[in-house]
Scaffold this active site. Structure first.
Site, PDB file in Angstrom:
ATOM      1  N   GLY A 288       1.866  -9.690  -5.838  1.00 58.78           N
ATOM      2  CA  GLY A 288       0.683  -9.001  -5.339  1.00 58.78           C
ATOM      3  C   GLY A 288       0.826  -8.438  -3.939  1.00 58.78           C
ATOM      4  O   GLY A 288      -0.169  -8.196  -3.258  1.00 58.78           O
TER       5      GLY A 288
ATOM      6  N   ASN B 284       1.659  -5.480  -3.083  1.00 57.80           N
ATOM      7  CA  ASN B 284       1.053  -4.142  -3.028  1.00 57.80           C
ATOM      8  C   ASN B 284      -0.459  -4.213  -3.088  1.00 57.80           C
ATOM      9  O   ASN B 284      -1.145  -3.458  -2.389  1.00 57.80           O
ATOM     10  CB  ASN B 284       1.625  -3.252  -4.132  1.00 57.80           C
TER      11      ASN B 284
ATOM     12  N   LYS C 259       3.074  -6.345 -23.927  1.00 64.57           N
ATOM     13  CA  LYS C 259       1.965  -5.492 -24.384  1.00 64.57           C
ATOM     14  C   LYS C 259       0.809  -6.382 -24.814  1.00 64.57           C
ATOM     15  O   LYS C 259       0.966  -7.600 -24.962  1.00 64.57           O
ATOM     16  CB  LYS C 259       2.417  -4.604 -25.550  1.00 64.57           C
TER      17      LYS C 259
ATOM     18  N   MET D 280       3.193  -5.686 -15.308  1.00 67.11           N
ATOM     19  CA  MET D 280       4.421  -5.585 -16.083  1.00 67.11           C
ATOM     20  C   MET D 280       4.188  -5.467 -17.596  1.00 67.11           C
ATOM     21  O   MET D 280       5.049  -5.799 -18.398  1.00 67.11           O
ATOM     22  CB  MET D 280       5.327  -6.790 -15.774  1.00 67.11           C
ATOM     23  N   ARG D 281       3.018  -4.967 -17.968  1.00 69.22           N
ATOM     24  CA  ARG D 281       2.688  -4.835 -19.378  1.00 69.22           C
ATOM     25  C   ARG D 281       2.438  -3.351 -19.686  1.00 69.22           C
ATOM     26  O   ARG D 281       1.880  -2.639 -18.848  1.00 69.22           O
ATOM     27  CB  ARG D 281       1.403  -5.628 -19.641  1.00 69.22           C
TER      28      ARG D 281
ATOM     29  N   ILE E  68       0.608  -0.225 -21.077  1.00 70.33           N
ATOM     30  CA  ILE E  68      -0.791   0.093 -21.366  1.00 70.33           C
ATOM     31  C   ILE E  68      -0.847   1.051 -22.555  1.00 70.33           C
ATOM     32  O   ILE E  68      -0.095   2.020 -22.609  1.00 70.33           O
ATOM     33  CB  ILE E  68      -1.420   0.798 -20.128  1.00 70.33           C
TER      34      ILE E  68
ATOM     35  N   ASN F 131       0.057   4.247 -11.577  1.00 70.17           N
ATOM     36  CA  ASN F 131       1.043   3.161 -11.548  1.00 70.17           C
ATOM     37  C   ASN F 131       2.010   3.371 -10.391  1.00 70.17           C
ATOM     38  O   ASN F 131       2.294   4.500  -9.999  1.00 70.17           O
ATOM     39  CB  ASN F 131       1.833   3.160 -12.869  1.00 70.17           C
TER      40      ASN F 131
ATOM     41  N   HIS G 113       5.916   2.594  -9.231  1.00 76.49           N
ATOM     42  CA  HIS G 113       7.221   2.233  -9.802  1.00 76.49           C
ATOM     43  C   HIS G 113       8.284   2.250  -8.697  1.00 76.49           C
ATOM     44  O   HIS G 113       8.323   3.190  -7.891  1.00 76.49           O
ATOM     45  CB  HIS G 113       7.605   3.211 -10.922  1.00 76.49           C
TER      46      HIS G 113
END
Ligand code: GAR
Length: 190
Positions: free
Chosen positions: A11, A13, A65, A92-93, A95, A109, A111
């Site tokens: 966390g 960010n 997912k 990390m899932r 969408i 997002n 990256h």
């Protein structure tokens, strides 16, 4: 712009965004909730520290997912907290339709590479092992592809001869901590 922050781990960010908000520099954006798919992750502790409700709803049996019915519930809970915009900050899932449809064009997002190079898992390690001399980070809109949505902004980081993978990663994280809050501020003031 009422933001739900979605994350899975440290966390840092999310913390940079909340610090920017605390300093009054997040424009017209406001973080209204934190959602995490990993119970016990550090990102959840930020809720108490910054006075933002933090949740860790059920995720189902998969690691990368959601089953559609669970993703639909996440969309409803995120809406119920008053969010109209989603920021994936280390989430990390992947969408899919339920969230993409509920927040069409309103999910971004972060990256840790200069997309379209090194999408997917471990963008920093991929770039390091390839031996590129410049990498960085990207903020982009989320669509049905993995890390393939329209790019909003990027920051460049140089790999110096003296860098180790750790120092290179640290430089990329610092760049992320500057870029993401700045992009949010800009989007909120459009
Ligand atoms: C960040 O480096 C972010 O770019 C990356 O996870 C890290 C989260 O750190 N995201 C991805 O790789 C998404 N595919 P944080 O939890 O300390 O913010």
């Amino acid at each position: 712009m009422n933001i739900a922050l979605l994350g899975s781990g440290r966390g840092s960010n999310a913390e940079a965004i909340l610090e920017t908000q605390r300093a009054g520099k997040l424009g017209r954006a406001r973080v209204v909730s934190i959602f995490c798919d990993m119970p016990g992750a550090r990102i959840l502790e930020l809720g108490e520290r910054f006075g933002v409700p933090a949740f860790s709803p059920e995720v189902g049996p998969f690691k990368t997912k959601f089953p559609p019915e669970i993703e639909t519930k996440w969309a409803e809970e995120i809406r119920d907290c008053g969010a109209d915009f989603i920021v994936l900050a280390g989430f990390m899932r992947v969408i899919k339709r339920p969230l993409l449809d509920a927040f069409a064009g309103r999910i971004i997002n972060l990256h840790p590479s200069l997309l379209p190079a090194f999408p997917g898992l471990d963008g920093i390690g991929q770039a390091w092992r390839y031996g590129v001399k410049v990498s960085g980070c990207t903020v982009h809109y989320v669509d049905a592809t993995v890390d393939g949505g329209a790019i909003i902004d990027q920051a460049v980081v140089r790999r110096e001869d003296a860098d180790t993978e750790e120092s290179f990663a640290e430089k990329i994280h610092s760049a992320e901590h500057r870029l993401l809050p700045e992009v949010i501020r800009r989007l909120s003031e459009r």
